[in-house]
Write an enzyme that holds these catalytic residues in place. Structure first.
Site, PDB file in Angstrom:
ATOM      1  N   GLY A 123      -1.022  -2.442  11.700  1.00  0.00           N
ATOM      2  CA  GLY A 123       0.447  -2.223  10.628  1.00  0.00           C
ATOM      3  C   GLY A 123       0.880  -2.093   9.689  1.00  0.00           C
ATOM      4  N   ASP A 124       2.280  -1.903   9.062  1.00  0.00           N
ATOM      5  CA  ASP A 124       2.825  -1.826   8.167  1.00  0.00           C
ATOM      6  C   ASP A 124       4.291  -1.998   8.347  1.00  0.00           C
ATOM      7  OD1 ASP A 124       1.957  -1.441   5.226  1.00  0.00           O
ATOM      8  OD2 ASP A 124       3.560  -0.087   5.502  1.00  0.00           O
TER       9      ASP A 124
ATOM     10  N   THR B 149      -1.182 -11.646   5.375  1.00  0.00           N
ATOM     11  CA  THR B 149      -0.647 -10.705   3.889  1.00  0.00           C
ATOM     12  C   THR B 149       0.119 -12.173   3.885  1.00  0.00           C
ATOM     13  OG1 THR B 149      -0.759  -9.362   5.421  1.00  0.00           O
ATOM     14  CG2 THR B 149       0.529  -9.525   2.836  1.00  0.00           C
TER      15      THR B 149
ATOM     16  N   LYS C 167      -4.044   5.827   4.709  1.00  0.00           N
ATOM     17  CA  LYS C 167      -3.071   4.621   5.625  1.00  0.00           C
ATOM     18  C   LYS C 167      -2.212   6.338   5.716  1.00  0.00           C
ATOM     19  CE  LYS C 167       0.061   1.651   4.534  1.00  0.00           C
ATOM     20  NZ  LYS C 167      -0.470  -0.024   4.311  1.00  0.00           N
TER      21      LYS C 167
ATOM     22  N   GLN D  28      -4.778   0.915  -1.625  1.00  0.00           N
ATOM     23  CA  GLN D  28      -5.118   0.396  -0.455  1.00  0.00           C
ATOM     24  C   GLN D  28      -6.898   0.997  -1.210  1.00  0.00           C
ATOM     25  OE1 GLN D  28      -3.164   0.070   2.340  1.00  0.00           O
ATOM     26  NE2 GLN D  28      -4.736  -1.464   2.910  1.00  0.00           N
TER      27      GLN D  28
ATOM     28  N   ASN E 100       7.408  -9.061   8.700  1.00  0.00           N
ATOM     29  CA  ASN E 100       6.027  -9.842   8.610  1.00  0.00           C
ATOM     30  C   ASN E 100       5.789 -10.992   7.503  1.00  0.00           C
ATOM     31  OD1 ASN E 100       3.004  -9.238   8.387  1.00  0.00           O
ATOM     32  ND2 ASN E 100       3.257  -9.704  10.523  1.00  0.00           N
TER      33      ASN E 100
ATOM     34  N   LYS F 128      -9.368   3.213   6.035  1.00  0.00           N
ATOM     35  CA  LYS F 128      -8.803   1.320   6.592  1.00  0.00           C
ATOM     36  C   LYS F 128      -7.914   1.475   6.140  1.00  0.00           C
ATOM     37  CE  LYS F 128      -8.352  -2.078   8.898  1.00  0.00           C
ATOM     38  NZ  LYS F 128      -7.137  -1.480   9.735  1.00  0.00           N
TER      39      LYS F 128
ATOM     40  N   LYS G  39      -7.912  -1.734  -2.910  1.00  0.00           N
ATOM     41  CA  LYS G  39      -7.731  -3.941  -2.788  1.00  0.00           C
ATOM     42  C   LYS G  39      -8.083  -3.682  -1.598  1.00  0.00           C
ATOM     43  CE  LYS G  39      -3.465  -3.435  -0.630  1.00  0.00           C
ATOM     44  NZ  LYS G  39      -2.391  -3.377   0.330  1.00  0.00           N
TER      45      LYS G  39
ATOM     46  N   SER H 293      -8.074  -8.023   8.445  1.00  0.00           N
ATOM     47  CA  SER H 293      -8.245  -6.614   9.313  1.00  0.00           C
ATOM     48  C   SER H 293      -9.790  -6.562   9.393  1.00  0.00           C
ATOM     49  CB  SER H 293      -7.498  -5.562   8.905  1.00  0.00           C
ATOM     50  OG  SER H 293      -6.193  -5.505   9.548  1.00  0.00           O
TER      51      SER H 293
END
Ligand code: NDP
Ligand code: 2IT
Length: 446
Positions: free
Chosen positions: A165-166, A209, A126, A111, A240, A90, A114, A378
């Site tokens: 997204g990123d 976020t 990622k 990630q 964002n 993810k 996290k 997410s």
């Protein structure tokens, strides 16, 4: 540097030459995790950290597409599937000309920690492309996304790998990617998060976020009997994460005075209010304009080619990109009385900058803890997709609030030093590591 840490890093460096961002992220973790592993033989014997720095899989692929002039363009696509010990891979997709394997491996590595901290069953990954969305028409964006998914579809899936997204990937791009996946596979599943609310998306995902990093800062401030009320806040970025950081800061009674993009920063000493924020959201998300236009519209100063850290503020949210806050910036912030730095971006502070913050014993939270709200929601989007129901804004927001509080508690548990100083970096690394390491141990030599 500790001899064991140096030996480990030398090995990682020799196996991954030309990957400075990846090595930076690994070093940051190794410096806190190796001393912990030395005291925990089960992790040492089984070489868990050596395994964790090796991605389970990396895919790289050609992304050809036709621009509006009918010319062929070629980009490179990537997906780094770093660790699936606690759930499907993810993590987001980044579309930016700087994207390369080093940047995506650093992001995928962070990630893993996290996602573990969120308490939800998500592994780490990622991906992205060196495609530059700036100046492209909607039609070009769609054609690129369709071509990208035409290869990516075979590597992802609701129980395999779930991108989101990123930088450079928001609701519009997730829509085009989802449409192409559905068309190729002929199935409507939760293969991506950050979807539109009417087609499987979660309430609060766009906000998550930004809201999450402010919630985390509120929990940090509370350890010193402080709140955001009346504080002056510096934010970098204007995408964002930055936008919803501003929204939540306004709600909490703080005054945000800066925003930035890759061309410079604006300083609005009167503070960004709700009307200015609405203008900003339209400017960035609809008009796709530059932050300088905010300065023109509200008659405030624009500092071309500079970053906001020289402005005096109580709290800083670096929310743009990696290594956007260096040692000198950190010294300036501390000298100007900044008491709290909470990272909305991934790895925005350089190692030397982090050192300045922890030496000065100000509140400092690494992105892997403080920006986990996005991936947490997410994860909640995945849960709602599996249940085939949608929770209300209040329901999702209260779950997000609880998750950020829990991550804060984990950091306090593993990061509190003898003198009482909370080292959030150490806390996040150890707290994120333990769950993944134990899952890997339970699953054998994987
Ligand atoms: P957006 O694309 O919405 O916005 C990115 C912002 O950062 C823009 O203002 C952009 O300016 C600026 N920026 C990007 N690259 C650079 C650069 N090289 N130098 C200076 N400024 C730059 O992305 P997000 O807001 O989603 O992401 C921001 C950060 O937050 C990233 O580090 C991302 O990894 C992280 N993050 C995002 C999450 C999410 O849910 N979206 C979750 C957790 C972390 P410009 O327009 O000029 O490029
Ligand atoms: O860095 C991140 O955590 C993200 N870009 C969000 C990832 C996600 O899967 O929501």
């Amino acid at each position: 540097m500790d001899a064991q840490v140096k030996e480990f890093l030398d090995k990682v460096a020799s196996r991954n030459p030309h990957e400075p961002e990846f090595l930076q992220a690994v070093q940051e973790v190794a410096e806190t995790i190796i001393p912990f592993i030395e005291e925990t033989p089960k992790y040492k014997k089984t070489r868990i950290l050596e395994r964790m720095v090796e991605p389970e899989r990396v895919v790289m692929f050609r992304v050809p597409w036709l621009n509006d002039q009918g010319d062929v363009e070629v980009n490179r696509g990537f997906r780094v599937q770093m660790n699936s010990a606690i759930g499907p891979y993810k993590g987001g997709l980044r579309f930016h000309p700087s994207v390369n394997l080093s940047i995506l491996k650093f992001l995928a590595f962070e990630q893993v920690f996290k996602n573990s901290l969120t308490g939800l069953p998500m592994g780490g990954g990622k991906g992205g492309s060196d495609f530059d969305p700036k100046g492209k028409s909607d039609s070009e964006i769609m054609k690129f996304c369709q071509s990208f998914m035409t290869e990516l579809y075979r590597h992802v899936g609701a129980d395999i790998d779930v991108p989101a997204g990123d930088i450079g990937v928001g609701g519009r791009e997730v829509g085009f990617l989802f449409g192409q996946y559905k068309r190729i596979k002929g199935e409507f599943t939760g293969v991506l998060t950050g979807k539109g609310i009417s087609w499987g998306g979660s309430a609060i995902r766009p906000e998550a976020t930004g809201y999450g990093v402010v919630y985390f800062a509120e929990d940090m401030l509370a350890t010193r009997g402080e709140t955001l009320q009346g504080k002056t806040v510096l934010v970098s970025g204007s995408g964002n994460v930055a936008q919803y950081t501003v929204e939540r800061c306004i709600q909490a009674g703080a005054k945000v005075v800066t925003l930035s993009d890759s061309e410079g920063f604006i300083y609005d000493p009167a503070g960004i209010d709700n009307a200015k924020l609405a203008y900003l959201m339209d400017l960035k998300n609809e008009q796709r304009g530059r932050i300088k236009e905010y300065a023109d519209k509200y008659n405030c100063e624009f500092f071309a080619g500079e970053r906001p850290w020289k402005i005096k503020g109580d709290i800083a949210f670096p929310n743009a990109t990696q290594n956007e806050l260096d040692e000198e910036d950190a010294r300036t912030l501390v000298r100007n009385g900044c008491i709290c730095v909470a990272e909305g971006a991934n790895m925005p502070s350089t190692p030397d900058a982090i050192h300045v913050f922890t030496e000065a014993k100000i509140l400092y939270a690494p992105g892997k803890a403080s920006n986990a709200g996005g991936v947490a929601v997410s994860g909640l989007e995945m849960s709602q997709n599996s249940l085939r129901i949608s929770w209300s804004r209040n329901e999702v927001n209260s779950r997000l609030r609880d998750i950020m509080k829990e991550i804060h508690s984990i950091c306090v548990k593993y990061g509190t030093e003898k003198d009482g100083y909370i080292n959030y970096e150490k806390g996040a690394n150890i707290g994120g590591f333990v769950k993944v390491a134990d899952a890997m141990l339970a699953q054998g030599v994987v």
